[in-house]
Design an enzyme around this catalytic site. Sequence first.
Site, PDB file in Angstrom:
ATOM      1  N   GLU A   1      42.885  29.804  26.157  1.00 32.21           N
ATOM      2  CA  GLU A   1      43.709  28.800  25.973  1.00 32.21           C
ATOM      3  C   GLU A   1      44.922  29.089  25.105  1.00 32.21           C
ATOM      4  O   GLU A   1      45.946  27.793  25.303  1.00 32.21           O
ATOM      5  CB  GLU A   1      42.892  27.649  24.963  1.00 32.21           C
TER       6      GLU A   1
ATOM      7  N   PRO B   1      40.703  39.139  39.425  1.00 27.16           N
ATOM      8  CA  PRO B   1      40.655  37.713  39.853  1.00 27.16           C
ATOM      9  C   PRO B   1      40.756  36.746  38.522  1.00 27.16           C
ATOM     10  O   PRO B   1      41.018  35.559  38.818  1.00 27.16           O
ATOM     11  CB  PRO B   1      39.400  37.646  40.687  1.00 27.16           C
TER      12      PRO B   1
ATOM     13  N   TYR C   1      38.742  56.414  37.171  1.00 29.37           N
ATOM     14  CA  TYR C   1      38.074  55.333  36.163  1.00 29.37           C
ATOM     15  C   TYR C   1      37.345  55.996  35.276  1.00 29.37           C
ATOM     16  O   TYR C   1      36.219  57.149  35.240  1.00 29.37           O
ATOM     17  CB  TYR C   1      37.088  54.383  36.950  1.00 29.37           C
TER      18      TYR C   1
ATOM     19  N   ALA D   1      42.264  37.858  35.958  1.00 26.96           N
ATOM     20  CA  ALA D   1      43.528  38.125  34.855  1.00 26.96           C
ATOM     21  C   ALA D   1      42.858  38.814  33.624  1.00 26.96           C
ATOM     22  O   ALA D   1      43.359  38.745  32.691  1.00 26.96           O
ATOM     23  CB  ALA D   1      44.365  37.023  34.506  1.00 26.96           C
ATOM     24  N   GLY D   2      41.785  39.609  33.909  1.00 26.17           N
ATOM     25  CA  GLY D   2      41.242  40.445  32.979  1.00 26.17           C
ATOM     26  C   GLY D   2      40.769  39.615  31.737  1.00 26.17           C
ATOM     27  O   GLY D   2      40.703  39.980  30.686  1.00 26.17           O
ATOM     28  N   GLY D   3      40.470  38.384  32.204  1.00 26.46           N
ATOM     29  CA  GLY D   3      39.841  37.692  31.023  1.00 26.46           C
ATOM     30  C   GLY D   3      41.048  36.616  30.334  1.00 26.46           C
ATOM     31  O   GLY D   3      40.723  35.567  29.769  1.00 26.46           O
TER      32      GLY D   3
END
Length: 302
Positions: A223, A214, A53, A216-218
């Site tokens: 939308e 959780p 990382y 999905a990376g935003g």
Amino acid sequence: MDQITINQHVKYSRIIQGFFRAHQWQKSTQEMNRFIHELVERGVTTMDHADIYGQYTVEKLFGDALALSPELRDQIQIVTKCGIVLPNQIYPEQTDHRYDLSKRHIKRAVERSLKSFQVECLDSLLIHRPSPLMKPCEITDALKDLVNEGKLLSFGVSNFQRPQYELLNRCLKDDKFHIAVNQIEVSPYHLEAFHDGTIDDMYREGVKLMAWGPFAGGRLFDENDPVASRVLPVLTRIAKTHQTSIAAVVSAWFKKHPADIMPILGTERLERVDEVINGLQLELHDQEWFDIYTAAQGYDIP
């Protein structure tokens, strides 16, 4: 916040804080230290890392912050991963990009992580990804050595499906050693782990599940995304019904599953952490859970 038992030595918080993007947060050592304190005060005590990382910088960022408050070490669980090799400036001798699951690399990676974190023992080490060239018994030999040397309290895998899990597990005949954790991608956006049987397999084997991505990376909040455009209206409706946030509904969706799936947050925003924690108090109806599930997969159940 209740905890999830990993083995006789380690318990994780139900919500996990990830540090994948910590090198982008632009926090000073003191600010990072305060952030860790704020998490612990909220009951979020499990910290997820990987050696790669931030191009091999994040573990040290965290370790320097932890060193300001040594008493924090006994209040948190440090999880890190190894097995991916990347070219980088920290270890300039590494000029390749590959998986390396050799015993030599695993043990060297742990020594590096211990030095970066400035600790003597890791709570968990995960093999970051399976390799086509992996020798399962060589991997487990390395992990056993590290446990016996007092450098690991538990170990597991990341992104492993059943066949890959079985390859490692067949080399573990002693009850003292077992694969305790599998970190997988799963969310109300990404259901592959449900469809390919990974969640069922790990649940049956008693392997605890950490969920990366959780939200999905935003993408779950976009939308215009084709999957989110189906799921977001359902999440919004349920959040309105319960007078809570979408993040809380997602948290409750994870908590309802009997496998004790622990979401890994990637945010530095404490207000988002609080929303997810609030979701632990929310009990979704079965129909609400399935409404989210079927919206994510794009078709109804049979």
